[in-house]
Design a protein around this motif. Structure first.
Motif, PDB file in Angstrom:
ATOM      1  N   ASN A  21      32.534 -21.619-101.901  1.00 37.30           N
ATOM      2  CA  ASN A  21      33.827 -21.456-101.509  1.00 37.30           C
ATOM      3  C   ASN A  21      34.238 -20.200-101.001  1.00 37.30           C
ATOM      4  OD1 ASN A  21      36.682 -19.789-102.656  1.00 37.30           O
ATOM      5  ND2 ASN A  21      37.105 -22.016-102.827  1.00 37.30           N
ATOM      6  N   TYR A  22      33.471 -19.174-101.160  1.00 37.51           N
ATOM      7  CA  TYR A  22      33.393 -18.024-100.437  1.00 37.51           C
ATOM      8  C   TYR A  22      33.066 -18.022 -98.990  1.00 37.51           C
ATOM      9  CZ  TYR A  22      31.656 -13.362 -98.967  1.00 37.51           C
ATOM     10  OH  TYR A  22      31.535 -12.078 -98.408  1.00 37.51           O
ATOM     11  N   TYR A  23      31.827 -18.646 -98.940  1.00 38.10           N
ATOM     12  CA  TYR A  23      31.240 -18.897 -97.479  1.00 38.10           C
ATOM     13  C   TYR A  23      32.253 -19.537 -96.707  1.00 38.10           C
ATOM     14  CZ  TYR A  23      28.029 -20.284 -93.931  1.00 38.10           C
ATOM     15  OH  TYR A  23      27.545 -20.748 -92.838  1.00 38.10           O
ATOM     16  N   GLN A  24      32.867 -20.641 -97.261  1.00 38.05           N
ATOM     17  CA  GLN A  24      33.574 -21.557 -96.364  1.00 38.05           C
ATOM     18  C   GLN A  24      35.013 -20.633 -95.981  1.00 38.05           C
ATOM     19  OE1 GLN A  24      32.575 -24.273 -94.886  1.00 38.05           O
ATOM     20  NE2 GLN A  24      31.062 -24.392 -96.302  1.00 38.05           N
ATOM     21  N   LYS A  25      35.310 -19.756 -96.731  1.00 32.92           N
ATOM     22  CA  LYS A  25      36.678 -18.889 -96.566  1.00 32.92           C
ATOM     23  C   LYS A  25      36.464 -17.843 -95.432  1.00 32.92           C
ATOM     24  CE  LYS A  25      39.940 -17.375-100.115  1.00 32.92           C
ATOM     25  NZ  LYS A  25      39.995 -17.151-101.419  1.00 32.92           N
ATOM     26  N   PHE A  26      35.359 -17.226 -95.634  1.00 32.54           N
ATOM     27  CA  PHE A  26      35.086 -16.108 -94.952  1.00 32.54           C
ATOM     28  C   PHE A  26      33.961 -15.978 -93.831  1.00 32.54           C
ATOM     29  CE2 PHE A  26      36.592 -14.568 -99.177  1.00 32.54           C
ATOM     30  CZ  PHE A  26      37.707 -14.230 -98.798  1.00 32.54           C
ATOM     31  N   LYS A  27      33.242 -17.115 -93.551  1.00 33.74           N
ATOM     32  CA  LYS A  27      32.234 -17.358 -92.690  1.00 33.74           C
ATOM     33  C   LYS A  27      32.943 -17.185 -91.166  1.00 33.74           C
ATOM     34  CE  LYS A  27      32.607 -22.307 -92.300  1.00 33.74           C
ATOM     35  NZ  LYS A  27      31.622 -23.535 -92.175  1.00 33.74           N
ATOM     36  N   HIS A  28      34.296 -17.497 -90.862  1.00 32.79           N
ATOM     37  CA  HIS A  28      34.640 -17.144 -89.465  1.00 32.79           C
ATOM     38  C   HIS A  28      34.876 -15.618 -89.264  1.00 32.79           C
ATOM     39  CE1 HIS A  28      38.270 -17.131 -92.145  1.00 32.79           C
ATOM     40  NE2 HIS A  28      38.787 -16.419 -91.405  1.00 32.79           N
ATOM     41  N   ILE A  29      34.508 -14.914 -90.337  1.00 34.08           N
ATOM     42  CA  ILE A  29      34.759 -13.549 -89.993  1.00 34.08           C
ATOM     43  C   ILE A  29      33.382 -12.751 -90.328  1.00 34.08           C
ATOM     44  CG2 ILE A  29      37.372 -13.127 -90.352  1.00 34.08           C
ATOM     45  CD1 ILE A  29      36.914 -12.188 -93.157  1.00 34.08           C
ATOM     46  N   GLY A  30      32.444 -13.407 -90.384  1.00 32.12           N
ATOM     47  CA  GLY A  30      31.031 -12.976 -90.510  1.00 32.12           C
ATOM     48  C   GLY A  30      30.483 -12.834 -91.752  1.00 32.12           C
ATOM     49  N   ALA A  31      31.093 -13.609 -92.877  1.00 35.89           N
ATOM     50  CA  ALA A  31      30.358 -13.689 -94.255  1.00 35.89           C
ATOM     51  C   ALA A  31      29.216 -14.597 -94.042  1.00 35.89           C
ATOM     52  CB  ALA A  31      31.425 -14.407 -95.157  1.00 35.89           C
ATOM     53  N   THR A  32      28.219 -14.166 -94.831  1.00 38.38           N
ATOM     54  CA  THR A  32      26.934 -14.931 -94.911  1.00 38.38           C
ATOM     55  C   THR A  32      26.737 -15.725 -96.334  1.00 38.38           C
ATOM     56  OG1 THR A  32      25.706 -13.131 -95.548  1.00 38.38           O
ATOM     57  CG2 THR A  32      25.850 -13.550 -93.334  1.00 38.38           C
ATOM     58  N   CYS A  33      26.017 -16.684 -96.407  1.00 41.19           N
ATOM     59  CA  CYS A  33      25.469 -17.363 -97.579  1.00 41.19           C
ATOM     60  C   CYS A  33      24.192 -16.714 -97.980  1.00 41.19           C
ATOM     61  CB  CYS A  33      25.322 -18.818 -97.205  1.00 41.19           C
ATOM     62  SG  CYS A  33      24.442 -19.872 -98.886  1.00 41.19           S
ATOM     63  N   TYR A  34      24.218 -15.578 -98.481  1.00 39.56           N
ATOM     64  CA  TYR A  34      22.908 -14.603 -99.043  1.00 39.56           C
ATOM     65  C   TYR A  34      23.001 -14.227-100.370  1.00 39.56           C
ATOM     66  CZ  TYR A  34      19.354 -11.002 -98.955  1.00 39.56           C
ATOM     67  OH  TYR A  34      18.316 -10.138 -99.357  1.00 39.56           O
ATOM     68  N   PHE A  35      23.911 -13.776-100.767  1.00 38.97           N
ATOM     69  CA  PHE A  35      24.242 -13.531-102.024  1.00 38.97           C
ATOM     70  C   PHE A  35      22.793 -12.532-102.768  1.00 38.97           C
ATOM     71  CE2 PHE A  35      27.473 -16.481-101.192  1.00 38.97           C
ATOM     72  CZ  PHE A  35      28.553 -15.758-101.722  1.00 38.97           C
ATOM     73  N   ASN A  36      22.550 -11.559-102.241  1.00 39.24           N
ATOM     74  CA  ASN A  36      21.264 -10.827-102.717  1.00 39.24           C
ATOM     75  C   ASN A  36      20.091 -11.816-102.702  1.00 39.24           C
ATOM     76  OD1 ASN A  36      20.056  -8.461-103.028  1.00 39.24           O
ATOM     77  ND2 ASN A  36      20.438  -8.573-105.098  1.00 39.24           N
ATOM     78  N   ALA A  37      20.147 -12.938-101.827  1.00 41.29           N
ATOM     79  CA  ALA A  37      18.894 -13.759-101.916  1.00 41.29           C
ATOM     80  C   ALA A  37      19.041 -15.119-103.138  1.00 41.29           C
ATOM     81  CB  ALA A  37      17.466 -13.211-101.930  1.00 41.29           C
ATOM     82  N   ALA A  38      19.996 -14.921-103.439  1.00 40.15           N
ATOM     83  CA  ALA A  38      20.480 -15.911-104.642  1.00 40.15           C
ATOM     84  C   ALA A  38      21.020 -17.312-104.057  1.00 40.15           C
ATOM     85  CB  ALA A  38      21.420 -15.551-105.690  1.00 40.15           C
ATOM     86  N   ALA A  39      21.359 -17.337-102.771  1.00 40.09           N
ATOM     87  CA  ALA A  39      21.782 -18.652-102.188  1.00 40.09           C
ATOM     88  C   ALA A  39      21.244 -19.078-100.954  1.00 40.09           C
ATOM     89  CB  ALA A  39      23.375 -18.394-101.742  1.00 40.09           C
ATOM     90  N   MET A  40      21.567 -20.225-100.579  1.00 43.43           N
ATOM     91  CA  MET A  40      20.868 -21.023 -99.376  1.00 43.43           C
ATOM     92  C   MET A  40      21.952 -21.835 -98.869  1.00 43.43           C
ATOM     93  SD  MET A  40      18.129 -23.340-101.233  1.00 43.43           S
ATOM     94  CE  MET A  40      18.038 -24.609-100.104  1.00 43.43           C
ATOM     95  N   ILE A  41      21.735 -22.168 -97.460  1.00 43.15           N
ATOM     96  CA  ILE A  41      22.337 -23.073 -96.841  1.00 43.15           C
ATOM     97  C   ILE A  41      21.812 -24.428 -96.969  1.00 43.15           C
ATOM     98  CG2 ILE A  41      23.048 -23.846 -94.251  1.00 43.15           C
ATOM     99  CD1 ILE A  41      24.610 -21.623 -95.198  1.00 43.15           C
ATOM    100  N   THR A  42      22.819 -25.433 -96.993  1.00 44.07           N
ATOM    101  CA  THR A  42      22.430 -26.961 -96.922  1.00 44.07           C
ATOM    102  C   THR A  42      22.927 -27.598 -96.300  1.00 44.07           C
ATOM    103  OG1 THR A  42      21.777 -29.026 -98.523  1.00 44.07           O
ATOM    104  CG2 THR A  42      23.510 -27.409 -99.057  1.00 44.07           C
ATOM    105  N   ASP A  43      22.539 -28.924 -95.556  1.00 40.44           N
ATOM    106  CA  ASP A  43      23.325 -29.601 -94.852  1.00 40.44           C
ATOM    107  C   ASP A  43      23.840 -30.875 -95.565  1.00 40.44           C
ATOM    108  OD1 ASP A  43      20.965 -30.810 -94.858  1.00 40.44           O
ATOM    109  OD2 ASP A  43      20.927 -30.958 -92.415  1.00 40.44           O
TER     110      ASP A  43
END
Length: 134
Positions: A98-120
């Motif tokens: 939810n965070y990533y989708q909401k804010f990725k267009h302004i530079g947010a990443t899917c990192y969360f201190n290495a707790a998260a990852m991207i999936t397709d």
């Protein structure tokens, strides 16, 4: 001489068969790539909790995402569509995405201190729909 000609002919046939199989595989991979690609050239991506992250680290990141991070975590509350399964990992995945989708267009990443990852692969399940925004 005729023996070596035979081998060359067999070898040539082998390479034609291999070349044909390779081209078919390459074409299949290309078609798969094109079907996964959105019309605007973007791939769909979701942000989920990394399976290898310990629960205490996920909980810290989940609390940040739902608090200061600004994720909408209302759907992971009791009796809401994404409450079940009621695990830190599942709730963190929903909040991270939810965070990533909401804010990725302004530079947010899917990192969360290495707790998260991207999936397709769309992590949605049953009544729980993970948002994707292009």
């Amino acid at each position: 001489m005729s023996n070596s000609g035979y081998r060359l002919s067999s070898c040539s046939s082998f390479w034609r068969t291999m070349s044909s199989a390779f081209l078919r595989t390459l074409l299949a991979l290309l078609l798969l790539t094109l079907t996964l690609q959105k019309s605007d050239g973007q791939f769909e991506e979701w942000c989920i909790a990394d399976e290898q992250t310990p629960d205490d680290e996920l909980l810290k990141a989940l609390n940040w995402a739902c608090g200061r991070g600004g994720a909408d975590c209302s759907k992971i509350q009791v009796n809401k569509p994404c409450y079940l399964p009621n695990t830190i990992r599942d709730h963190a995945s929903y909040a991270f995405n939810n965070y990533y989708q909401k804010f990725k267009h302004i530079g947010a990443t899917c990192y969360f201190n290495a707790a998260a990852m991207i999936t397709d692969l769309d992590p949605s399940h049953k009544s729980c729909k993970f948002e994707y925004l292009p």
